[in-house]
Design a protein around this motif. Structure first.
Motif, PDB file in Angstrom:
ATOM      1  N   MET A   1      17.983   8.297  -1.421  1.00  0.00           N
ATOM      2  CA  MET A   1      17.385   8.535  -0.129  1.00  0.00           C
ATOM      3  C   MET A   1      18.222   7.829   0.934  1.00  0.00           C
ATOM      4  SD  MET A   1      13.764   7.089   1.326  1.00  0.00           S
ATOM      5  CE  MET A   1      14.158   5.359   1.441  1.00  0.00           C
ATOM      6  N   ALA A   2      18.632   8.564   1.932  1.00  0.00           N
ATOM      7  CA  ALA A   2      19.345   7.955   3.051  1.00  0.00           C
ATOM      8  C   ALA A   2      18.327   7.331   4.000  1.00  0.00           C
ATOM      9  CB  ALA A   2      20.175   8.998   3.769  1.00  0.00           C
ATOM     10  N   LEU A   3      18.668   6.178   4.519  1.00  0.00           N
ATOM     11  CA  LEU A   3      17.820   5.468   5.465  1.00  0.00           C
ATOM     12  C   LEU A   3      18.588   5.382   6.770  1.00  0.00           C
ATOM     13  CD1 LEU A   3      15.226   3.752   5.876  1.00  0.00           C
ATOM     14  CD2 LEU A   3      16.536   1.798   5.059  1.00  0.00           C
ATOM     15  N   LYS A   4      17.914   5.650   7.867  1.00  0.00           N
ATOM     16  CA  LYS A   4      18.563   5.615   9.174  1.00  0.00           C
ATOM     17  C   LYS A   4      17.988   4.476  10.001  1.00  0.00           C
ATOM     18  CE  LYS A   4      19.515  10.524   9.247  1.00  0.00           C
ATOM     19  NZ  LYS A   4      19.451  11.762  10.002  1.00  0.00           N
ATOM     20  N   GLY A   5      18.773   4.044  10.982  1.00  0.00           N
ATOM     21  CA  GLY A   5      18.322   3.014  11.887  1.00  0.00           C
ATOM     22  C   GLY A   5      19.064   3.101  13.195  1.00  0.00           C
ATOM     23  N   SER A   6      18.532   2.399  14.183  1.00  0.00           N
ATOM     24  CA  SER A   6      19.171   2.400  15.495  1.00  0.00           C
ATOM     25  C   SER A   6      18.719   1.185  16.296  1.00  0.00           C
ATOM     26  CB  SER A   6      18.822   3.667  16.267  1.00  0.00           C
ATOM     27  OG  SER A   6      17.441   3.701  16.556  1.00  0.00           O
ATOM     28  N   CYS A   7      19.502   0.888  17.330  1.00  0.00           N
ATOM     29  CA  CYS A   7      19.136  -0.155  18.269  1.00  0.00           C
ATOM     30  C   CYS A   7      18.026   0.369  19.184  1.00  0.00           C
ATOM     31  CB  CYS A   7      20.360  -0.571  19.089  1.00  0.00           C
ATOM     32  SG  CYS A   7      20.991   0.770  20.108  1.00  0.00           S
ATOM     33  N   HIS A   8      17.593  -0.420  20.127  1.00  0.00           N
ATOM     34  CA  HIS A   8      16.507  -0.035  21.025  1.00  0.00           C
ATOM     35  C   HIS A   8      16.837   1.189  21.867  1.00  0.00           C
ATOM     36  CE1 HIS A   8      13.889  -0.410  24.635  1.00  0.00           C
ATOM     37  NE2 HIS A   8      12.985  -0.583  23.675  1.00  0.00           N
ATOM     38  N   CYS A   9      18.044   1.242  22.433  1.00  0.00           N
ATOM     39  CA  CYS A   9      18.398   2.354  23.320  1.00  0.00           C
ATOM     40  C   CYS A   9      18.922   3.574  22.581  1.00  0.00           C
ATOM     41  CB  CYS A   9      19.416   1.902  24.374  1.00  0.00           C
ATOM     42  SG  CYS A   9      21.105   1.652  23.759  1.00  0.00           S
ATOM     43  N   GLY A  10      19.213   3.434  21.279  1.00  0.00           N
ATOM     44  CA  GLY A  10      19.743   4.547  20.494  1.00  0.00           C
ATOM     45  C   GLY A  10      21.250   4.708  20.613  1.00  0.00           C
ATOM     46  N   GLY A  11      21.907   3.795  21.317  1.00  0.00           N
ATOM     47  CA  GLY A  11      23.355   3.870  21.474  1.00  0.00           C
ATOM     48  C   GLY A  11      24.119   3.517  20.213  1.00  0.00           C
ATOM     49  N   THR A  12      23.536   2.685  19.363  1.00  0.00           N
ATOM     50  CA  THR A  12      24.138   2.322  18.081  1.00  0.00           C
ATOM     51  C   THR A  12      23.228   2.843  16.977  1.00  0.00           C
ATOM     52  OG1 THR A  12      25.102   0.316  19.018  1.00  0.00           O
ATOM     53  CG2 THR A  12      24.941   0.423  16.628  1.00  0.00           C
ATOM     54  N   THR A  13      23.766   3.736  16.148  1.00  0.00           N
ATOM     55  CA  THR A  13      22.996   4.329  15.055  1.00  0.00           C
ATOM     56  C   THR A  13      23.773   4.194  13.755  1.00  0.00           C
ATOM     57  OG1 THR A  13      23.934   6.522  15.516  1.00  0.00           O
ATOM     58  CG2 THR A  13      21.821   5.992  16.571  1.00  0.00           C
ATOM     59  N   PHE A  14      23.030   4.166  12.655  1.00  0.00           N
ATOM     60  CA  PHE A  14      23.667   3.997  11.355  1.00  0.00           C
ATOM     61  C   PHE A  14      22.820   4.642  10.264  1.00  0.00           C
ATOM     62  CE2 PHE A  14      21.123   0.258  12.343  1.00  0.00           C
ATOM     63  CZ  PHE A  14      20.313   0.148  11.228  1.00  0.00           C
ATOM     64  N   GLY A  74      21.917  -4.643  23.720  1.00  0.00           N
ATOM     65  CA  GLY A  74      22.052  -5.996  23.197  1.00  0.00           C
ATOM     66  C   GLY A  74      21.386  -6.263  21.861  1.00  0.00           C
ATOM     67  N   CYS A  75      20.740  -5.280  21.253  1.00  0.00           N
ATOM     68  CA  CYS A  75      20.094  -5.499  19.946  1.00  0.00           C
ATOM     69  C   CYS A  75      21.126  -5.881  18.895  1.00  0.00           C
ATOM     70  CB  CYS A  75      19.385  -4.228  19.475  1.00  0.00           C
ATOM     71  SG  CYS A  75      17.775  -3.989  20.200  1.00  0.00           S
ATOM     72  N   GLY A  76      20.836  -6.943  18.134  1.00  0.00           N
ATOM     73  CA  GLY A  76      21.674  -7.317  16.999  1.00  0.00           C
ATOM     74  C   GLY A  76      21.509  -6.270  15.917  1.00  0.00           C
ATOM     75  N   LEU A 102      15.528  -2.742  12.486  1.00  0.00           N
ATOM     76  CA  LEU A 102      15.985  -1.552  13.195  1.00  0.00           C
ATOM     77  C   LEU A 102      15.855  -0.266  12.383  1.00  0.00           C
ATOM     78  CD1 LEU A 102      19.235  -2.976  14.832  1.00  0.00           C
ATOM     79  CD2 LEU A 102      16.893  -2.982  15.724  1.00  0.00           C
ATOM     80  N   PHE A 103      15.346  -0.359  11.150  1.00  0.00           N
ATOM     81  CA  PHE A 103      15.198   0.834  10.322  1.00  0.00           C
ATOM     82  C   PHE A 103      14.178   1.792  10.914  1.00  0.00           C
ATOM     83  CE2 PHE A 103      16.300  -1.789   6.292  1.00  0.00           C
ATOM     84  CZ  PHE A 103      17.645  -1.674   6.578  1.00  0.00           C
ATOM     85  N   ASP A 104      14.482   3.082  10.856  1.00  0.00           N
ATOM     86  CA  ASP A 104      13.557   4.118  11.297  1.00  0.00           C
ATOM     87  C   ASP A 104      12.697   4.560  10.108  1.00  0.00           C
ATOM     88  OD1 ASP A 104      14.831   4.098  13.776  1.00  0.00           O
ATOM     89  OD2 ASP A 104      16.228   5.680  13.189  1.00  0.00           O
ATOM     90  N   ASP A 105      11.437   4.790  10.360  1.00  0.00           N
ATOM     91  CA  ASP A 105      10.526   5.335   9.341  1.00  0.00           C
ATOM     92  C   ASP A 105      10.600   4.564   8.027  1.00  0.00           C
ATOM     93  OD1 ASP A 105       9.742   7.404  11.124  1.00  0.00           O
ATOM     94  OD2 ASP A 105      11.592   8.470  10.629  1.00  0.00           O
ATOM     95  N   PHE A 106      10.490   3.244   8.100  1.00  0.00           N
ATOM     96  CA  PHE A 106      10.534   2.396   6.917  1.00  0.00           C
ATOM     97  C   PHE A 106       9.445   1.348   7.046  1.00  0.00           C
ATOM     98  CE2 PHE A 106      12.123  -1.379   4.634  1.00  0.00           C
ATOM     99  CZ  PHE A 106      12.241  -0.827   3.366  1.00  0.00           C
ATOM    100  N   GLU A 107       8.680   1.159   5.983  1.00  0.00           N
ATOM    101  CA  GLU A 107       7.600   0.185   5.984  1.00  0.00           C
ATOM    102  C   GLU A 107       8.157  -1.179   5.579  1.00  0.00           C
ATOM    103  OE1 GLU A 107       3.238  -0.441   3.980  1.00  0.00           O
ATOM    104  OE2 GLU A 107       4.089   1.571   4.026  1.00  0.00           O
ATOM    105  N   LEU A 108       8.642  -1.918   6.556  1.00  0.00           N
ATOM    106  CA  LEU A 108       9.282  -3.207   6.316  1.00  0.00           C
ATOM    107  C   LEU A 108       8.333  -4.211   5.663  1.00  0.00           C
ATOM    108  CD1 LEU A 108      11.880  -4.829   6.649  1.00  0.00           C
ATOM    109  CD2 LEU A 108      11.165  -5.370   8.982  1.00  0.00           C
ATOM    110  N   GLU A 109       7.060  -4.119   5.972  1.00  0.00           N
ATOM    111  CA  GLU A 109       6.077  -5.047   5.406  1.00  0.00           C
ATOM    112  C   GLU A 109       5.899  -4.869   3.897  1.00  0.00           C
ATOM    113  OE1 GLU A 109       5.348  -2.944   8.030  1.00  0.00           O
ATOM    114  OE2 GLU A 109       5.798  -4.461   9.538  1.00  0.00           O
TER     115      GLU A 109
END
Length: 122
Positions: A1-14, A74-76, A102-109
């Motif tokens: 499963m690929a996991l996606k993430g991004s900073c607050h503004c969406g300028g940095t995505t991975f 500025g998000c780390g 910064l993960f999208d759609d992931f239950e970090l807890e």
């Protein structure tokens, strides 16, 4: 499963090849002030999907660790580092540490948090 993430503004995505089984909270001065929870990956498991020009870098101390952040909001975002598991830098085994907040759609807890006493280790 690929996991996606991004900073607050969406300028940095991975994207990552898989979800983490655990995350780490480091108590060193930098990580504490940043508020990150770290998930560790091999470089081949990580893919920056935004332009590299969107990423800024901060280096301190030994300058061996590259702390990246979004140049706009500025998000780390992630850190590139040698493996330090032996107490010495192993440049042949680099790691990518991702700010799991910064993960999208992931239950970090749902994943356990391991605390590293970085305040007293280095």
């Amino acid at each position: 499963m690929a996991l996606k993430g991004s900073c607050h503004c969406g300028g940095t995505t991975f994207e990552l090849s898989e979800a983490p089984q655990e995350v780490t909270r480091c108590t060193c001065s930098f990580c504490s002030k940043r508020g990150s929870l770290w998930a560790y990956y091999k470089p081949e498991q990580f893919r920056l999907t935004s332009p590299p020009e969107q990423v800024a870098t901060y280096r301190w101390g030994s300058k061996t660790i590259q702390h990246h952040f979004c140049a706009t909001c500025g998000c780390g975002t992630y850190t590139q580092t040698p493996d330090w598991s032996t107490g010495e830098p192993d440049f042949d085994n680099p790691k990518i540490n991702i700010n799991a907040r910064l993960f999208d759609d992931f239950e970090l807890e749902a994943v356990p948090i391991t605390v590293i006493d970085g305040r007293n280790l280095w």
